[in-house]
Each structure stands twice: as structure tokens, then as C-alpha cells.
Design a protein around this motif. Structure first.
Motif, mmCIF file in Angstrom:
data_model
loop_
_atom_site.group_PDB
_atom_site.id
_atom_site.type_symbol
_atom_site.label_atom_id
_atom_site.label_comp_id
_atom_site.label_asym_id
_atom_site.label_seq_id
_atom_site.Cartn_x
_atom_site.Cartn_y
_atom_site.Cartn_z
ATOM 1 N N SER A 46 -57.882 32.249 -13.515
ATOM 2 C CA SER A 46 -58.680 31.186 -14.137
ATOM 3 C C SER A 46 -58.147 30.787 -15.512
ATOM 4 O O SER A 46 -58.527 29.759 -16.051
ATOM 5 N N GLY A 47 -57.291 31.651 -16.084
ATOM 6 C CA GLY A 47 -56.782 31.415 -17.431
ATOM 7 C C GLY A 47 -57.357 32.372 -18.463
ATOM 8 O O GLY A 47 -56.914 32.389 -19.610
ATOM 9 N N ALA A 48 -58.330 33.178 -18.077
ATOM 10 C CA ALA A 48 -58.904 34.160 -19.001
ATOM 11 C C ALA A 48 -57.880 35.267 -19.266
ATOM 12 O O ALA A 48 -57.115 35.642 -18.376
ATOM 13 N N GLY A 62 -59.864 36.007 -24.328
ATOM 14 C CA GLY A 62 -59.612 34.579 -24.455
ATOM 15 C C GLY A 62 -60.153 33.905 -23.210
ATOM 16 O O GLY A 62 -59.730 34.216 -22.096
ATOM 17 N N CYS A 63 -61.111 33.022 -23.392
ATOM 18 C CA CYS A 63 -61.757 32.361 -22.255
ATOM 19 C C CYS A 63 -61.007 31.088 -21.873
ATOM 20 O O CYS A 63 -60.346 30.478 -22.713
ATOM 21 N N CYS A 84 -65.955 39.543 -19.303
ATOM 22 C CA CYS A 84 -64.704 39.102 -18.685
ATOM 23 C C CYS A 84 -64.959 38.445 -17.339
ATOM 24 O O CYS A 84 -64.374 37.391 -17.031
ATOM 25 N N LEU A 85 -65.795 39.041 -16.530
ATOM 26 C CA LEU A 85 -66.099 38.457 -15.218
ATOM 27 C C LEU A 85 -66.826 37.133 -15.369
ATOM 28 O O LEU A 85 -66.541 36.171 -14.642
ATOM 29 N N ALA A 86 -67.732 37.046 -16.326
ATOM 30 C CA ALA A 86 -68.453 35.793 -16.557
ATOM 31 C C ALA A 86 -67.513 34.678 -17.010
ATOM 32 O O ALA A 86 -67.670 33.521 -16.640
ATOM 33 N N ALA A 87 -66.493 35.039 -17.798
ATOM 34 C CA ALA A 87 -65.551 34.045 -18.306
ATOM 35 C C ALA A 87 -64.722 33.417 -17.185
ATOM 36 O O ALA A 87 -64.209 32.311 -17.351
ATOM 37 N N THR A 88 -64.608 34.092 -16.070
ATOM 38 C CA THR A 88 -63.797 33.563 -14.970
ATOM 39 C C THR A 88 -64.585 32.636 -14.048
ATOM 40 O O THR A 88 -64.012 32.038 -13.154
#
Length: 92
Positions: A46-48, A62-63, A84-88
Motif C-alpha cells: 500500500s506504500g506504508a 510512514g502512512c 500499521c495494519l490500519a494504515a494499509t
């Protein structure tokens, strides 16, 4: 997406494992170690990007939307992994 099961073993007194607990959980969720620093930086499609900053277990996320979250070394593993999981997963 498969269920993520997080098991965190406490290190023996005097052992330093860094944020190996976070690293293992994120790898189980599809994150991949950086080519040059696979035990310190993980990337998600996702880019995270999550990275360990120092031997005090400070780390940062980094989100994909450009925001950055810093985690002091005392931050519980489950909080870092959840962030981290939420950021994706972008919000609708």
C-alpha cells in the motif's frame, strides 16, 4: 485477508530483541523486509513503511497518505501492529 494471530513471547532478562515482535507480526500480514535493512525496515504494498529508529525500540510508521506516526520504545506491540495494519486500509 487471512486472520492475523499475534503471539508475543517475553524475552529473557538482559536479552534485546528490538521490535522483532512487531516485525514478525507485520511479516505475517504481508509486509516485506527492505532489501538493505530487512530487520529494521518493513514495507507494505500500500506504500506504508514501518522502521525501527534506534536500540531504545523507538520506531515510526510512514502512512500512504503522507502522515508519519512516531512510537516511543515503551509503546506496546499490539498498538504498533494495529496502527500499521490500519494504515494499509484507507478509510472510505
Amino acid at each position: 485477508m487471512p486472520d492475523l494471530h499475534l503471539i508475543i513471547s517475553q524475552p529473557e532478562p538482559g536479552d534485546w530483541h528490538g521490535r522483532l515482535d512487531v516485525l514478525e507480526a507485520l511479516e505475517g500480514a504481508g509486509w516485506v523486509g527492505d532489501d538493505e535493512m530487512p530487520l529494521s525496515i518493513l514495507r507494505h504494498p500500500s506504500g506504508a513503511v514501518w522502521a525501527v529508529a534506534n536500540e531504545s525500540d523507538d520506531s515510526g510508521l510512514g502512512c500512504p497518505n503522507g502522515s508519519v506516526i512516531e512510537f516511543p520504545g515503551s509503546t506496546p506491540t499490539v498498538v504498533i501492529v494495529a496502527a500499521c495494519l490500519a494504515a494499509t486500509h484507507p478509510t472510505p
